[in-house]
Motif scaffolding. Sequence first.
Motif, PDB file in Angstrom:
ATOM      1  N   THR A 267       0.675  -1.090  -0.176  1.00 41.17           N
ATOM      2  CA  THR A 267      -0.184  -0.102   0.142  1.00 41.17           C
ATOM      3  C   THR A 267       1.307   1.257   0.055  1.00 41.17           C
ATOM      4  OG1 THR A 267      -0.364  -0.135   2.359  1.00 41.17           O
ATOM      5  CG2 THR A 267      -2.040  -0.733   0.795  1.00 41.17           C
ATOM      6  N   GLY A 268       1.906   1.069  -0.147  1.00 40.31           N
ATOM      7  CA  GLY A 268       3.550   2.556  -0.303  1.00 40.31           C
ATOM      8  C   GLY A 268       4.092   2.654   1.168  1.00 40.31           C
ATOM      9  N   LEU A 269       5.139   3.474   1.159  1.00 39.39           N
ATOM     10  CA  LEU A 269       5.726   3.336   2.225  1.00 39.39           C
ATOM     11  C   LEU A 269       4.927   4.657   3.201  1.00 39.39           C
ATOM     12  CD1 LEU A 269       8.999   4.938   0.540  1.00 39.39           C
ATOM     13  CD2 LEU A 269       8.273   2.688   2.329  1.00 39.39           C
ATOM     14  N   TRP A 270       3.911   5.283   3.075  1.00 38.69           N
ATOM     15  CA  TRP A 270       3.525   6.108   3.938  1.00 38.69           C
ATOM     16  C   TRP A 270       0.999   5.831   3.719  1.00 38.69           C
ATOM     17  CZ3 TRP A 270       4.618   9.024   8.143  1.00 38.69           C
ATOM     18  CH2 TRP A 270       4.163  10.391   8.539  1.00 38.69           C
ATOM     19  N   ASP A 271       1.323   4.628   4.571  1.00 31.34           N
ATOM     20  CA  ASP A 271      -0.398   3.917   4.733  1.00 31.34           C
ATOM     21  C   ASP A 271      -0.546   4.968   6.406  1.00 31.34           C
ATOM     22  OD1 ASP A 271      -2.480   2.601   4.690  1.00 31.34           O
ATOM     23  OD2 ASP A 271      -1.836   1.194   3.985  1.00 31.34           O
ATOM     24  N   SER A 272      -1.813   5.616   5.839  1.00 32.01           N
ATOM     25  CA  SER A 272      -1.812   6.578   6.848  1.00 32.01           C
ATOM     26  C   SER A 272      -2.134   5.710   8.232  1.00 32.01           C
ATOM     27  CB  SER A 272      -3.092   7.717   7.192  1.00 32.01           C
ATOM     28  OG  SER A 272      -3.202   7.755   5.596  1.00 32.01           O
ATOM     29  N   ARG A 273      -3.409   4.236   7.521  1.00 29.09           N
ATOM     30  CA  ARG A 273      -4.581   2.960   8.150  1.00 29.09           C
ATOM     31  C   ARG A 273      -3.305   2.352   8.977  1.00 29.09           C
ATOM     32  NH1 ARG A 273      -9.040  -1.256   6.541  1.00 29.09           N
ATOM     33  NH2 ARG A 273      -9.520   1.135   4.944  1.00 29.09           N
ATOM     34  N   ARG A 274      -2.305   2.071   8.818  1.00 27.39           N
ATOM     35  CA  ARG A 274      -1.574   0.729   8.750  1.00 27.39           C
ATOM     36  C   ARG A 274      -0.681   1.639  10.325  1.00 27.39           C
ATOM     37  NH1 ARG A 274       2.085  -0.438   4.321  1.00 27.39           N
ATOM     38  NH2 ARG A 274       3.331   1.308   5.226  1.00 27.39           N
ATOM     39  N   LEU A 275      -0.537   2.756  10.539  1.00 29.48           N
ATOM     40  CA  LEU A 275       0.905   3.587  10.869  1.00 29.48           C
ATOM     41  C   LEU A 275       0.140   4.029  11.403  1.00 29.48           C
ATOM     42  CD1 LEU A 275       2.344   5.854   8.351  1.00 29.48           C
ATOM     43  CD2 LEU A 275       3.349   4.723  10.139  1.00 29.48           C
ATOM     44  N   GLY A 276      -1.443   4.222  11.137  1.00 30.20           N
ATOM     45  CA  GLY A 276      -1.976   3.926  12.528  1.00 30.20           C
ATOM     46  C   GLY A 276      -2.083   3.085  13.841  1.00 30.20           C
ATOM     47  N   GLN A 277      -2.508   2.141  13.125  1.00 29.98           N
ATOM     48  CA  GLN A 277      -2.034   0.537  14.001  1.00 29.98           C
ATOM     49  C   GLN A 277      -1.410   0.645  14.691  1.00 29.98           C
ATOM     50  OE1 GLN A 277      -2.968  -2.335  10.632  1.00 29.98           O
ATOM     51  NE2 GLN A 277      -5.223  -2.102  11.071  1.00 29.98           N
ATOM     52  N   MET A 278      -0.346   0.916  13.711  1.00 29.85           N
ATOM     53  CA  MET A 278       1.108   0.243  14.341  1.00 29.85           C
ATOM     54  C   MET A 278       1.284   1.208  15.585  1.00 29.85           C
ATOM     55  SD  MET A 278       3.792   0.474  11.241  1.00 29.85           S
ATOM     56  CE  MET A 278       5.490   0.754  12.218  1.00 29.85           C
ATOM     57  N   LEU A 279       1.079   2.762  15.641  1.00 33.31           N
ATOM     58  CA  LEU A 279       0.816   4.005  17.562  1.00 33.31           C
ATOM     59  C   LEU A 279       0.510   3.336  18.303  1.00 33.31           C
ATOM     60  CD1 LEU A 279       2.701   6.133  16.822  1.00 33.31           C
ATOM     61  CD2 LEU A 279       0.273   7.250  16.570  1.00 33.31           C
ATOM     62  N   ARG A 280      -0.818   2.944  17.944  1.00 34.51           N
ATOM     63  CA  ARG A 280      -1.233   2.102  18.946  1.00 34.51           C
ATOM     64  C   ARG A 280      -1.169   0.990  19.488  1.00 34.51           C
ATOM     65  NH1 ARG A 280      -6.763   1.346  15.770  1.00 34.51           N
ATOM     66  NH2 ARG A 280      -5.963   3.076  14.118  1.00 34.51           N
ATOM     67  N   ALA A 281      -0.350  -0.051  18.476  1.00 37.97           N
ATOM     68  CA  ALA A 281       0.109  -1.457  19.276  1.00 37.97           C
ATOM     69  C   ALA A 281       1.570  -1.473  20.072  1.00 37.97           C
ATOM     70  CB  ALA A 281       0.627  -2.259  17.407  1.00 37.97           C
ATOM     71  N   TRP A 282       2.493   0.485  19.449  1.00 37.42           N
ATOM     72  CA  TRP A 282       3.089   0.856  20.310  1.00 37.42           C
ATOM     73  C   TRP A 282       3.041   1.538  21.487  1.00 37.42           C
ATOM     74  CZ3 TRP A 282       7.368   3.900  17.517  1.00 37.42           C
ATOM     75  CH2 TRP A 282       8.401   3.065  17.412  1.00 37.42           C
ATOM     76  N   ARG A 283       1.344   2.256  21.691  1.00 41.47           N
ATOM     77  CA  ARG A 283       1.135   2.858  22.779  1.00 41.47           C
ATOM     78  C   ARG A 283       0.868   1.371  24.182  1.00 41.47           C
ATOM     79  NH1 ARG A 283      -2.517   7.375  21.039  1.00 41.47           N
ATOM     80  NH2 ARG A 283      -1.049   8.256  20.950  1.00 41.47           N
TER      81      ARG A 283
END
Lengths: 290, 237
Positions: A267-283
């Motif tokens: 889905t490309g380097l910058w996928d807002s949905r994936r980045l959001g999921q990663m951030l939530r997982a991290w948190r």
Amino acid sequence: MEAFADFWATYSTLIFTVGIHALLALSLWLTLSCGLLSLANAAFMGIGAYTAALLTLHLHWPFPMVLAAGGLAPAVVALVIGAPTLRLSGVYLAMATLAFGEVTRILVLNLEITGGPEGLNGIPLLTTWWHIVLILAAAGYALARLRRSRMGRAFEAIREDEVAARMMGIDVEGHKLAAFTLGAVLAGLAGALNAHSTFFISPREYGFENAVDILTMTILGGISSLIGPVLGATILTLLPELLRFLHAYRLAVNGLILIGVVLFLPTGLWDSRRLGQMLRAWRTRWEGKP
Amino acid sequence: MSVLLEVQDLAVAYGHIDAVKGVSFQLEEGKITALVGANGAGKSTTLLALSGLLHPKAGSVRFAGEDITGLAPHQIVRRGIVQVAEGRAILTTLTVRENLDLGAYTRRDRAGVADSLARVFHLFPLLEERTRQYAGNLSGGEQQMLAIGRGLMAKPRLLLLDEPSMGLAPLMVQEIFRTLVEINRDGLTVLLVEQNVRQALKISAQGYVLETGLVVLADTGASLLVNPKVAEHYLGG
């Protein structure tokens, strides 16, 4: 200060190119946001570049007007060719727009006024860094507004499901033509800026290879947000420079990196949905720690 | 009772194949009308021609006194005919709320849109609980609710439904039909295309039976239910 002057002298061309490529990637993002796979944007860029350069060289128009004409000329062409070709979808549209790009290139190659294969020489270097920054920022702002507008939502619906969009009362043909034409405006602006920053333009710069490059930048960055195309354009412009130490293997490694990204981040380097999921997982992991 | 939609000798073809060969029927305002028949009888094709997604080969469609034959789909939606597609055609990568908002795409009266949204949530409380979920994560039944809800968001005068019961569990089918009756009670005219003939005729004031592109029977829903021909062919004897 001197260090900066040195840096600027060496890299300003590269930085200009990053900005212009970002604008091109955004132009294609706009077209893709309505579900149109178009390979015409390189040709639109060329039309903008030649229009702008000719107006400067022969008619000595002021630069702002030249830029405006550079954006308008491909838009008019897009309106004319869009009406018949936009009935096609997917690969067929890609083929039709590709053919249009080739016709444009060959026309420019054979016309007298465009200088034929030699191109146009001695275009004054009128583009400054703030022209690029200003236009890029304005384009980014306008596109961000567009995304949230009625028109942006219609584009999204058409991209997701054309039949559903029709059933919701969206004028699919009209919106496709709008996306195609607005994309042409941005590509034309990029062309006009490019012509006035490189001194010289030739038909070679606006052919098939460039059409694919623009597509690669946009897809590599990801089309889920506006950051993706800008990021993709930046990386694809800088990568060959950063890999210079590899000498002969440079392009091969460049290609391998691209294949890797497409394989592992479809889905490309910058996928807002994936980045959001990663951030939530991290948190959650962070907060889960004692 | 006034006639809202009048179809005259409508014919639709896919290339050389005539799918609908000249059907005529009319919809009374405020009533549910059913278009029933076997697979390939031309029911869905008729609906697609009414909503402008297919171009009729011949015949005419009049809606509220205006000839709308051959208009583009978005023009037809603007006049108040909204179709809920077979297979649901919801936008799976958007949220439930975004789907509903897009349903009101043609409207500019914000207060009215808010009213419609409240009405949809009243009809389908499940949707209100899931406003922020992606539509693709809903079950089949919930997607059908969303599709109907999205259709209602356009505030139609006539709702066209294509096989709303398709692929749903029996309980969900009951639920959908119950809702259709409730929607109709608000005064909305409904044209229902169904293979579930018994259920469809039960809730319909008027019914038309299609066979190979022609209307073969026309009667009230109740009479068709007890018609021996219908019973033999469509209700399993």
